[in-house]
Design a protein around this motif. Structure first.
Motif, PDB file in Angstrom:
ATOM      1  N   THR A 364     -25.851 -52.694  22.926  1.00 38.05           N
ATOM      2  CA  THR A 364     -25.923 -53.449  24.174  1.00 38.05           C
ATOM      3  C   THR A 364     -24.539 -53.768  24.745  1.00 38.05           C
ATOM      4  O   THR A 364     -24.314 -53.630  25.948  1.00 38.05           O
ATOM      5  CB  THR A 364     -26.695 -54.766  23.947  1.00 38.05           C
ATOM      6  OG1 THR A 364     -27.877 -54.480  23.214  1.00 38.05           O
ATOM      7  CG2 THR A 364     -27.063 -55.396  25.273  1.00 38.05           C
ATOM      8  N   ASP A 458     -32.160 -47.639  28.262  1.00 44.21           N
ATOM      9  CA  ASP A 458     -32.188 -48.169  26.902  1.00 44.21           C
ATOM     10  C   ASP A 458     -33.437 -47.667  26.194  1.00 44.21           C
ATOM     11  O   ASP A 458     -34.472 -47.487  26.813  1.00 44.21           O
ATOM     12  CB  ASP A 458     -32.195 -49.698  26.946  1.00 44.21           C
ATOM     13  CG  ASP A 458     -31.945 -50.299  25.561  1.00 44.21           C
ATOM     14  OD1 ASP A 458     -31.451 -49.575  24.670  1.00 44.21           O
ATOM     15  OD2 ASP A 458     -32.241 -51.489  25.372  1.00 44.21           O
ATOM     16  N   GLU A 459     -33.339 -47.471  24.886  1.00 41.64           N
ATOM     17  CA  GLU A 459     -34.463 -47.032  24.069  1.00 41.64           C
ATOM     18  C   GLU A 459     -35.123 -45.846  24.754  1.00 41.64           C
ATOM     19  O   GLU A 459     -36.305 -45.841  25.038  1.00 41.64           O
ATOM     20  CB  GLU A 459     -35.494 -48.160  23.906  1.00 41.64           C
ATOM     21  CG  GLU A 459     -34.911 -49.539  23.696  1.00 41.64           C
ATOM     22  CD  GLU A 459     -34.285 -49.730  22.324  1.00 41.64           C
ATOM     23  OE1 GLU A 459     -34.215 -48.737  21.573  1.00 41.64           O
ATOM     24  OE2 GLU A 459     -33.844 -50.838  22.027  1.00 41.64           O
ATOM     25  N   GLY A 612     -35.683 -53.507  20.150  1.00 43.18           N
ATOM     26  CA  GLY A 612     -34.618 -54.254  20.810  1.00 43.18           C
ATOM     27  C   GLY A 612     -34.598 -55.761  20.678  1.00 43.18           C
ATOM     28  O   GLY A 612     -33.569 -56.360  20.930  1.00 43.18           O
TER      29      GLY A 612
HETATM   30 MG    MG Z   1     -30.906 -52.423  21.636  1.00 41.60          MG
END
Ligand code: MG
Ligand code: ADP
Length: 750
Positions: A364, A458-459, A612
């Protein structure tokens, strides 16, 4: 008879020349020209139909036509339907089609799974019950018995001078005619001692010395309904004979030679008829290398060209300010990743970078740094997260990290009111917001950016290719940073993300090796919850996770709710909350907030917490029905605890019923490192399953290469592809790459 088409063609050509010299008298060969050609080149025989009865002028025409036919080049096997092979009629063609075999090339690249060793000739005297053996001797007594209606038995005694062994065949009347008393034969199969007699039931047999189906390594093809192994062998041999000469070699000879690999033609011949296991593996490697090289060329040729984007004027001072304000030191690999991103952003080629790291490796903050850099240049950035919970968390975390910097952050939340949403969209379009966080809501049509220069996904495994592309399309020459939730095996990175540059966060900040994992049968649930009670009593926080799988979502959800009720009653003093994907966003947010600030100590959740979620002081995790989750998912879940470096424990309750399930949970228990987990996953499940549906069609294109074990080969292919790229890839090679992998790559959005 000539053994290959080339030889047959040369022979026929010679005879035709003779026939021409002799004035078309049909006396160049005994028995007439038509019969001769029918025997050596059956597919050309129709050109000479009725030759003997024709007049000399018509004969000359026919010979000329055949000469022309001979001179014409063979079409490439990829363009020849299997029906063109002698022995393939409509029925066989249908059976072959079921195996995905439509062209001669498909047949030639239908590779054997393994080799069966049918060597090891043994004197009959030394054969014991249960041995799998090859014996050779003279056929003596032969008998045929009708055991009952519909069951006929042929029995042949083989005598090798040291003893007798009986071959027994059921309902194979042709054996009776095929085996001649007094001649020598080879039998191969499993010997059994019955009534004092050594027997082999349905042995593989042939004349001694033939060495076609015995006395050598015989390739075994994948299971085939209605197509026996000998039939497949025969078809493949015919395909090689006829079209072997027309197999093009894609890989430059110089590259093959340097790597010690076989030419394609040779490799195909050897993989179907290897003389040694080493030869089989060499042939497989040669073919695998070719596949991987073509694939890499395909992938690399899709790389964005230099100059497609624009160079961002990153404000170094602002970046420094951001980094100085962080509450921790960056790890060396975080620093390297940020440097690489800065270089990418400053260059005119749009960035396409994959940020890999284990759970908790600190992706992050790297994403935040990327956003600082992009916005410092006066452009906008966006972060797309797979769930609302995660988007919300990113918004909060980024708010913290970017505090005091001149960067306006907004959250395009799912639950916004109409007015709020409209105002926010206006602000984004006007460039009054610098950084937007959201779910796939970001790619809706009405979201317009003034100047989107950086898109962070993200992801990323949660998103399809199309969603990524849609976000990319919100800007011009947008720089892309995708972050994987868990590590991806390197072979997969090189193939599926071959056109990406990769940054790996190799170390996790603070020592996070402290998560202990225990795998227990669900019959020991009570012990586990007693332990949970003690931990809650000491003030610890943790999760209980119930898997919710799409196919049985309703039932799973009920199980989760029931589990929640039970735990709420069991631990009334400690605050127990429920979190699942179907809850309204506002409720989810409240549940998360209460857990974060310690009002609730136990969060009963479905797998929405998988990715996350970052509540650093959570220290235990119970996974119910762990056998239902994949390795990557399990590892993701485990990544939710011990995030502040405190010792933590994960209880996986599960009773797998399959070998694979047990392998998975053992690997989960024994491996803490995400990269090792990813490799184990690839080994246990195989590439097709690991990569998911979109990608698995693509993996099936790799017929010789195996992503679970060919990393070395793949890296070589990558190097060679890059090297070829420098000198300009030969056109023919690119065409071949397109032909073999173009469609698959397009499906992936590569
Ligand atoms: Mg993460
Ligand atoms: P992931 O890679 O799984 O997304 P996060 O980015 O959520 O991991 O980071 C995990 C935790 O580690 C966060 O609480 C974050 O603040 C913290 N963290 C990140 N980098 C560092 C660092 N260099 N030193 C200490 N803590 C860090």
């Amino acid at each position: 008879m000539a053994s290959t088409t080339e030889e047959a063609q040369a022979l026929v050509a010679k005879v035709l020349a003779l026939e021409r010299r002799r004035g078309f008298a049909d006396d160049a060969v005994l028995g007439g020209l038509e019969r001769f050609v029918a025997r050596h080149l059956p597919e050309a025989a129709p050109l000479l139909a009725g030759y003997a009865a024709r007049d000399p002028a018509s004969r000359e025409e026919a010979v000329t036509a055949l000469e022309r036919w001979l001179a014409a080049p063979l079409p490439p096997p990829g363009e020849v339907p299997v029906e063109a092979l002698p022995g393939v009629g409509k029925r066989r063609a249908e059976l072959l089609a079921k195996l995905g075999i439509r062209t001669v090339e498909d047949l030639l690249t239908f590779f054997p799974r393994r080799l069966e060793d049918r060597t090891g000739l043994r004197p009959i005297r030394n054969v014991r019950d249960g041995d799998v053996v090859l014996v050779e001797g003279v056929a003596r007594a032969k008998s045929k018995v009708k055991v009952r209606r519909g069951l006929e038995l042929v029995k042949v005694a083989l005598d090798d001078g040291t003893g007798f062994l009986f071959g027994i065949w059921f309902n194979q009347p042709w054996v009776w005619d095929g085996i001649v008393q007094g001649e020598r034969y080879a039998f191969w199969g499993k010997a059994q001692l019955r009534f004092g007699e050594l027997q082999i039931e349905n042995p593989v047999w042939e004349r001694a010395g033939a060495n076609e189906v015995t006395g050598r390594l015989v390739p075994v093809y994948p299971g085939t309904e209605g197509l026996s192994q000998p039939v497949l062998h025969g078809l493949v041999r015919r395909a090689l004979d006829r079209y072997g000469g027309a197999i093009p070699d894609a890989v430059p000879a110089e590259v093959r030679a340097r790597l010690g690999l076989l030419p394609r033609k040779e490799a195909l011949a050897r993989i179907h008829a290897p003389r040694t296991p080493e030869e089989f593996e060499l042939a497989r490697r040669s073919l695998a290398f070719e596949e991987l090289l073509l694939l890499q060329l395909g992938v690399l040729s899709r790389r964005a060209p230099e100059g497609g984007g624009r160079a961002l004027a990153v404000d170094r001072a602002l970046l420094e300010r951001f980094l100085r304000a962080l509450p921790f030191e960056l790890t060396p690999s975080q620093r390297r990743a940020i440097e690489a991103i800065e270089r990418d952003l400053r260059s005119a080629r749009p960035m396409l970078r994959l940020l890999q790291g284990d759970v908790g490796s600190g992706k992050t903050v790297v994403a935040a740094a990327a956003c600082v850099m992009a916005t410092s240049a006066g452009a906008q950035a966006a972060i797309m997260a797979p769930t609302e919970i995660l988007a919300e968390q990113h918004f909060l975390v980024l708010g913290e990290l970017l505090r005091g910097l001149p960067i306006r952050v907004a959250h395009l939340a799912g639950g916004l009111g109409r007015r709020e949403r409209r105002d926010l969209l206006r602000a984004i379009a006007a460039g009054k917001v610098d950084l937007v966080v959201g779910t796939h809501a970001l790619i809706q049509e009405d979201v317009v950016f003034r100047d989107l220069a950086l898109a962070v996904v993200d992801e990323q495994h949660r998103f399809g290719v199309i969603q990524r592309a849609a976000l990319e399309g919100k800007g011009a020459g947008t720089n892309i940073l995708v972050m994987s939730a868990t590590p991806i095996p390197r072979t997969v990175v090189l193939t599926l993300y071959g056109e990406f540059s990769v940054s790996v966060l190799a170390e996790t900040p603070r020592s996070r090796g402290a998560v202990r994992t225990v795998w227990l049968s669900s019959s020991r649930r009570e012990e586990v919850y007693r332990e949970v009670g003690e931990r809650l009593g000491r003030g610890e926080k943790g999760y209980v996770v119930f898997p919710v799988i799409e196919e049985s979502e309703e039932r799973d959800l009920r199980a989760a709710k029931a589990g929640y009720e039970e735990l709420r009653q069991r631990f009334p003093a400690h605050g127990v909350a429920l979190l699942h994907g179907r809850m309204p966003p506002e409720e989810k947010r409240r549940a998360m907030a209460a857990f974060r600030n310690g009002e609730t100590q136990l969060l009963v959740a479905t797998t929405v917490v998988e990715v996350g979620i970052d509540v650093p002081d959570a220290s235990f995790l119970v996974i119910e029905h762990a056998e239902r989750l994949g390795l990557a998912q399990l590892h993701q879940l485990r990544g939710r605890i011990g995030r502040a470096g405190q010792p933590a424990v994960c209880y996986a309750l599960g009773d797998p019923t399959t070998e694979e399930g047990r392998a998975r949970l053992s690997a989960f228990r024994d491996l803490g490192d995400g990269f090792k987990i990813a490799e184990a996953d690839l080994r246990i499940r195989g590439p097709g399953d690991v990569l998911g549906t979109e990608q698995s069609g693509f993996v099936s294109r790799l017929k010789a290469a195996d992503l679970a074990r060919d990393l070395g080969l793949l890296e070589r292919a990558r190097e060679e592809a890059l090297r070829l790229g420098e000198g300009g890839v030969p056109e023919a090679l690119l065409r071949e790459a397109e032909r073999r992998f173009g469609e698959a790559l397009a499906l992936l959005g590569v």
